[in-house]
Design a protein around this motif. Structure first.
Motif, PDB file in Angstrom:
ATOM      1  N   ASN A   1     -10.907  -1.809  14.340  1.00 15.47           N
ATOM      2  CA  ASN A   1     -10.062  -1.360  15.441  1.00 15.47           C
ATOM      3  C   ASN A   1     -10.629  -0.092  16.054  1.00 15.47           C
ATOM      4  O   ASN A   1     -11.507   0.562  15.486  1.00 15.47           O
TER       5      ASN A   1
ATOM      6  N   LEU B   1     -10.908  -6.403  10.442  1.00 11.55           N
ATOM      7  CA  LEU B   1     -10.891  -6.001  11.842  1.00 11.55           C
ATOM      8  C   LEU B   1     -11.423  -4.591  11.973  1.00 11.55           C
ATOM      9  O   LEU B   1     -11.005  -3.694  11.231  1.00 11.55           O
TER      10      LEU B   1
ATOM     11  N   THR C   1      -2.072  -3.156  16.623  1.00 13.26           N
ATOM     12  CA  THR C   1      -2.567  -4.235  15.764  1.00 13.26           C
ATOM     13  C   THR C   1      -1.848  -4.226  14.419  1.00 13.26           C
ATOM     14  O   THR C   1      -1.481  -5.288  13.892  1.00 13.26           O
TER      15      THR C   1
ATOM     16  N   ILE D   1     -13.869 -10.436  18.972  1.00 17.71           N
ATOM     17  CA  ILE D   1     -12.650 -11.203  18.743  1.00 17.71           C
ATOM     18  C   ILE D   1     -12.308 -12.100  19.924  1.00 17.71           C
ATOM     19  O   ILE D   1     -11.601 -13.098  19.772  1.00 17.71           O
TER      20      ILE D   1
ATOM     21  N   ASN E   1     -12.463  -5.489  17.200  1.00 16.83           N
ATOM     22  CA  ASN E   1     -11.121  -5.520  17.787  1.00 16.83           C
ATOM     23  C   ASN E   1     -10.774  -4.191  18.444  1.00 16.83           C
ATOM     24  O   ASN E   1      -9.640  -3.734  18.376  1.00 16.83           O
TER      25      ASN E   1
ATOM     26  N   SER F   1      -6.671  -8.594  21.692  1.00 18.41           N
ATOM     27  CA  SER F   1      -6.531  -9.644  20.674  1.00 18.41           C
ATOM     28  C   SER F   1      -5.135 -10.236  20.606  1.00 18.41           C
ATOM     29  O   SER F   1      -4.933 -11.283  19.990  1.00 18.41           O
TER      30      SER F   1
ATOM     31  N   LYS G   1     -14.190  -9.064  12.731  1.00 18.99           N
ATOM     32  CA  LYS G   1     -14.005  -9.186  14.174  1.00 18.99           C
ATOM     33  C   LYS G   1     -13.940  -7.792  14.812  1.00 18.99           C
ATOM     34  O   LYS G   1     -13.252  -6.896  14.311  1.00 18.99           O
TER      35      LYS G   1
ATOM     36  N   LEU H   1      -6.017 -13.252  17.895  1.00 15.98           N
ATOM     37  CA  LEU H   1      -5.866 -12.917  16.473  1.00 15.98           C
ATOM     38  C   LEU H   1      -5.233 -14.065  15.701  1.00 15.98           C
ATOM     39  O   LEU H   1      -5.657 -14.377  14.576  1.00 15.98           O
TER      40      LEU H   1
ATOM     41  N   THR I   1      -6.384   0.521  19.758  1.00 15.82           N
ATOM     42  CA  THR I   1      -5.789  -0.750  19.325  1.00 15.82           C
ATOM     43  C   THR I   1      -5.154  -0.698  17.937  1.00 15.82           C
ATOM     44  O   THR I   1      -4.437  -1.629  17.565  1.00 15.82           O
TER      45      THR I   1
END
Length: 497
Positions: A159, A157, A167, A243, A110, A124, A108, A135, A163
């Motif tokens: 990122n 993920l 996260t 996401i 993210n 997310s 995903k 998420l 983030t």
């Protein structure tokens, strides 16, 4: 994040000499920037600067060039396959899915923040349904897959520096599923006037830096070591999606298709039929003998209306992608991946104009062997970009099961309502306080709301409903109201039935 590789600045500088004065000056500024980094971060900063220099050189070399409209052709026959064709054949036993799933990883994107909806932190972690976040829903989907088939499909993920930290804190609550993460690159913004970096040292504000779009996935995925880790674990395919696209679940038919013996396809892009709401979405074309993603930013100004045509370009990219992991590794190591550079201009609070150079993950389709599009149902494209989208997914229009949203069987139409909410609803906190609960929209076709409007409990909206409160006026829709094909304006309360 521990980096697997770093490149010396000398290779950056020597390469940039061929690009002219702007690139040479940029290289010198990047050298200074690297030297301001703490020793434990210097390799990472140097890798990012090398990546940015390469992107900048490509930008300078291709600057001002546009796609030749006369060379655009419709995708060749067989390059966009109907989903029904992929799903055709003898019914498969559910137990047969465990082998294809053993070859799959789900990734995903993210990197985005929730700022467009007035939220702080990663998008997310915004609650979208029953207090579950984007998420949360992804994790539930993966857990259900693995529980149902006895598999270990990993969730990955990508990122951004915006983030990553937040996260990581959230991931601690998932005890059953391990979520693997890596960071995409962090590049310096450049000033439009001088084409030089905005930051002067690595301690500068995060606003001086940016993540360079999801096209950065290939290199960052490789450099993180996660790509090789997945290959070593027997994974062969990765399913990539945004996401915030709640329709992007693992499709069993596509999974079987890409993992079937003898498959020579390395890249699948899910596309879906374009409507007038999707006119700016990228589309697939044939260009100089290769299938290619055409984005609106690449289109000459005098052909933008042609690009937006729903008859000439009938599908658009959902950004749901199925990509062979061995092919990603090969192309990165060969350094043969080419993606178009997107110039994204922004104006700072002080009036200065900056440029972010970005790339789109789907534009790499032209580099992969046997790449195709699969025309999927619209239900696989359910992004939440605005609070109007949030209204849809929070409503009774959808049912939630095992983290997956599906259209309520009681809805008489396949299409979703067109919803337009004004500025009073733009931020999530304002949106939520204007609804005592989400209205029943099962029979709604169109909703426009503008101005200071509030909804009581158990409101039902049907057909076409337009509610407009003029400036300095307000409209309260009382509990239990039923609005069907109504236009409401002025400054009033609708009486209870």
């Amino acid at each position: 994040m521990a980096l697997k590789r770093s490149e010396s600045l000398n290779s950056v500088t020597s390469y940039s000499h061929e690009q002219g004065d702007a690139a040479l000056t940029l290289s010198a500024e990047l050298s200074k920037l690297i030297m301001t980094a703490p020793l434990n971060l210097r390799d990472e900063v140097e890798r990012n600067c090398k990546g940015f220099q390469t992107l900048f050189d490509q930008y300078m070399g291709e600057r001002g060039t546009k796609i030749s409209w006369d060379k655009i052709r419709p995708p060749p026959a067989g390059s966009i396959v109907p989903h029904a064709t992929v799903a055709a054949g003898e019914p498969k036993a559910a137990s047969e899915l465990s082998v294809p799933l053993s070859k799959l990883a789900v990734l995903k994107l993210n990197g985005g923040l929730g700022t467009s909806m007035g939220c702080v932190g990663p998008k997310s972690v915004i609650s979208v349904r029953n207090d579950l976040t984007f998420l949360d829903l992804c994790v539930r989907q993966i857990e259900h897959l693995n529980d149902s088939y006895g598999t270990t499909v990993p969730l990955v993920l990508m990122n951004s520096f915006n983030t990553h930290d937040d996260t990581q804190k959230v991931l601690r609550k998932y005890k059953k599923t391990e979520v693997k993460v890596f960071n995409q690159s962090q590049y310096p913004r450049i000033l439009k006037e001088t084409l030089q970096p905005l930051p002067k040292n690595t301690d500068n504000s995060d606003e001086d830096w940016y993540p360079p779009g999801h096209g950065d996935l290939y290199r960052s995925f490789y450099d993180s070591g996660l790509l090789q880790e997945l290959l070593d674990d027997g994974k062969e395919w990765v399913f990539i999606s945004n996401i915030d696209n709640l329709g992007a679940t693992v499709d069993e038919d596509i999974l079987r298709y890409v993992t079937r013996p003898g498959n020579d396809c390395e890249f699948v892009m899910e596309v879906t039929d374009k409507t007038r709401a999707d006119v700016k979405g990228g589309t697939l074309i044939e260009y100089e003998g290769r299938i290619r993603l055409l984005e609106v930013a690449q289109v000459p100004k005098d052909h933008e209306e042609d690009f937006k045509s729903v008859t000439k370009f009938r599908v658009f990219n959902t950004n749901n992608l199925w990509i062979n992991l061995h092919a990603i590794k090969r192309l990165v190591e060969e350094e043969s991946l080419h993606m178009e550079v997107i110039e994204n201009k922004k104006t700072l609070d002080d009036g200065r104009v900056i440029i972010q150079l970005e790339q789109a993950v789907g534009s790499a389709i032209k580099n992969f062997n046997g790449a195709i599009g699969i025309n999927v149902p619209r239900s696989r494209f359910l992004p939440v970009k605005k609070t109007s989208d949030l209204l849809l997914v929070m409503s009774n229009l959808y049912q939630l099961r095992h983290g997956t949203l599906s259209m309520n069987a009681s809805r008489l139409f396949d299409s979703v309502p067109l919803i337009k909410l004004g500025d009073h609803f733009k931020k999530v906190k304002d949106f939520l306080r204007r609804f005592e609960n989400i209205p029943d929209i099962l029979e709604l076709d169109h909703l426009t709301v503008s101005g200071d409007v509030k909804f009581g409990k158990n409101v039902i909206l049907r057909g076409t409903v337009i509610i407009i409160a003029q400036e300095n006026d307000s409209i309260d829709i009382p509990q239990g109201s039923v609005l069907e094909n109504k236009i409401v304006t002025g400054n009033l309360r609708i009486l209870d039935h």
